[in-house]
Design an enzyme around this catalytic site. Structure first.
Site, PDB file in Angstrom:
ATOM      1  N   THR A 176       0.801  -1.133   0.208  1.00 58.14           N
ATOM      2  CA  THR A 176      -0.069   0.015  -0.064  1.00 58.14           C
ATOM      3  C   THR A 176       0.851   1.416  -0.009  1.00 58.14           C
ATOM      4  O   THR A 176       0.335   2.291  -0.545  1.00 58.14           O
ATOM      5  CB  THR A 176      -1.136  -0.129   1.166  1.00 58.14           C
ATOM      6  OG1 THR A 176      -0.309   0.057   2.530  1.00 58.14           O
ATOM      7  CG2 THR A 176      -1.853  -1.203   1.213  1.00 58.14           C
ATOM      8  N   GLN A 198     -39.045  14.356  -2.981  1.00 54.34           N
ATOM      9  CA  GLN A 198     -39.065  13.265  -4.117  1.00 54.34           C
ATOM     10  C   GLN A 198     -39.228  13.788  -5.344  1.00 54.34           C
ATOM     11  O   GLN A 198     -38.419  13.579  -6.379  1.00 54.34           O
ATOM     12  CB  GLN A 198     -40.422  12.360  -3.769  1.00 54.34           C
ATOM     13  CG  GLN A 198     -40.205  11.392  -2.543  1.00 54.34           C
ATOM     14  CD  GLN A 198     -40.583  11.723  -1.313  1.00 54.34           C
ATOM     15  OE1 GLN A 198     -40.625  13.067  -1.353  1.00 54.34           O
ATOM     16  NE2 GLN A 198     -41.027  11.067  -0.585  1.00 54.34           N
TER      17      GLN A 198
HETATM   18  O1  URC Z   1     -40.732  16.439   0.840  1.00 53.11           O
HETATM   19  C1  URC Z   1     -41.101  15.328   1.729  1.00 53.11           C
HETATM   20  N1  URC Z   1     -41.195  14.220   1.403  1.00 53.11           N
HETATM   21  C2  URC Z   1     -41.312  13.124   2.428  1.00 53.11           C
HETATM   22  O2  URC Z   1     -41.595  11.875   2.257  1.00 53.11           O
HETATM   23  C3  URC Z   1     -41.804  13.741   3.844  1.00 53.11           C
HETATM   24  N2  URC Z   1     -42.147  13.070   4.877  1.00 53.11           N
HETATM   25  C4  URC Z   1     -42.360  13.936   5.861  1.00 53.11           C
HETATM   26  O3  URC Z   1     -42.684  14.016   7.194  1.00 53.11           O
HETATM   27  N3  URC Z   1     -42.219  15.216   5.298  1.00 53.11           N
HETATM   28  C5  URC Z   1     -41.498  15.177   4.173  1.00 53.11           C
HETATM   29  N4  URC Z   1     -41.502  15.829   3.094  1.00 53.11           N
END
Ligand code: URC
Length: 303
Positions: free
Chosen positions: A58, A230
């Site tokens: 290494t 998401q």
């Molecule tokens: O944008 C969000 N996604 C979630 O899945 C989630 N869950 C949560 O309690 N707040 C949020 N906000």
């Protein structure tokens, strides 16, 4: 009887700093990175039979990293990582794969008296640029994943979260206006490169892609009316795939760093919730953690 199932070894946390001097322009440019090298191949006997003849020490890997950094540009980190990984599989016939991780830290040129300073820099953020390269022998090519980590962002409005599933376990109220903050961890994987020269010919585009991904992340975060983490991160992925034909897939991992409203009505009826909220309590934990990987539907990435 025992059986060795997994074997990789190398040097981690190789800290490296390089100064590039442009004598003509009278300016200097600096790069600081941390390198991790891990090798795999016909190395089983070093574990099972104490056979050190198959071990490229290494320490040798560390010295090689320094020498390669002296003899080659270390920017962009994708090309330097590929150069190093390719070196190990080409130089040692029993080493069949090399994993090189390069973490580049920020040294941003100082603006002094309104002008870019020729040789002074500041650490303006903990944000890092992270590159993972995997080179394999036998014509299997070089895979590269680049990314951004520790990019801390916050918006004080322009984010909502409503319409989510409700049952007897649900306490969270719906909101049409909330603070949204996250520490961006994002990565994009390029189509596999056949050879090192192929990686080298793409050199300029690695920086362009990093800039585009960073800009898309920041612009989308700031400008979009976010219905959820998401959906916002999915839109970021879509845009990066659309902007860079050579990228095959994009990943995000975003903590939802909560800022809770504080009900102060117990004190003389003070209004501090909903549209009257001004003072919030930032939460260290727990935090939401939202992740996704998005790739091209039915289409192949193009170099
Ligand atoms: O944008 C969000 N996604 C979630 O899945 C989630 N869950 C949560 O309690 N707040 C949020 N906000």
């Amino acid at each position: 009887m025992a059986e060795l199932n997994y074997a990789r070894y190398g040097k981690d946390n190789i800290r490296l700093f390089k100064v590039d001097r442009d004598a003509k322009a009278g300016t200097q440019t600096v790069t600081e990175m941390v390198v991790c090298v891990l090798l795999e191949g016909d190395i089983e006997t070093s574990y099972t039979e104490a056979d050190n003849s198959v071990v490229v020490a290494t320490d040798t890997q560390k010295q090689t990293t320094y020498i390669m950094a002296k003899q080659n540009p270390i920017n962009p980190p994708e090309v330097f990582g590929a150069l190093l990984a390719d070196h190990f599989v080409k130089t040692y016939s029993h080493i069949h794969g090399a994993h090189v991780k390069v973490t580049q830290h920020r040294w941003t040129r100082m603006i002094v008296d309104g002008k870019p300073h020729p040789h002074s820099f500041l650490r303006d953020s903990d944000e890092i640029r992270v590159v993972n390269v995997h080179a394999q022998d036998g014509g299997k090519g070089i895979t590269i994943r680049s990314g951004i980590e520790k990019l801390l962002v916050l918006k004080s409005t322009g984010s909502a979260f409503y319409g989510f599933h409700r049952d007897v376990y649900t306490q969270l109220p719906e909101t049409w206006d909330r603070i949204l903050s996250t520490e961006v961890e994002s990565g994009w994987t390029y189509k596999t490169f056949g050879t090192l020269p192929e990686v080298q010919s793409y050199a300029e585009k690695f920086n362009d892609t990093w800039k585009a991904a960073r800009e898309i992340t920041l612009n989308t975060f700031a400008n979009e009316s976010s219905p959820s983490v998401q959906n916002t991160m999915y839109k970021m992925c879509e845009q990066i795939l659309a902007a860079v034909p050579a990228v095959e897939k994009v990943e995000y991992s975003l903590p939802n760093k909560h800022y809770f409203e504080i009900d102060l009505s117990w004190h003389k009826g003070l209004k501090n919730t909903g549209k009257d909220a001004e003072v919030y309590a930032p939460q260290s934990n727990p935090n939401g953690l939202i992740q996704c990987t998005v790739s091209r539907k039915g289409g192949k990435a193009k170099l």
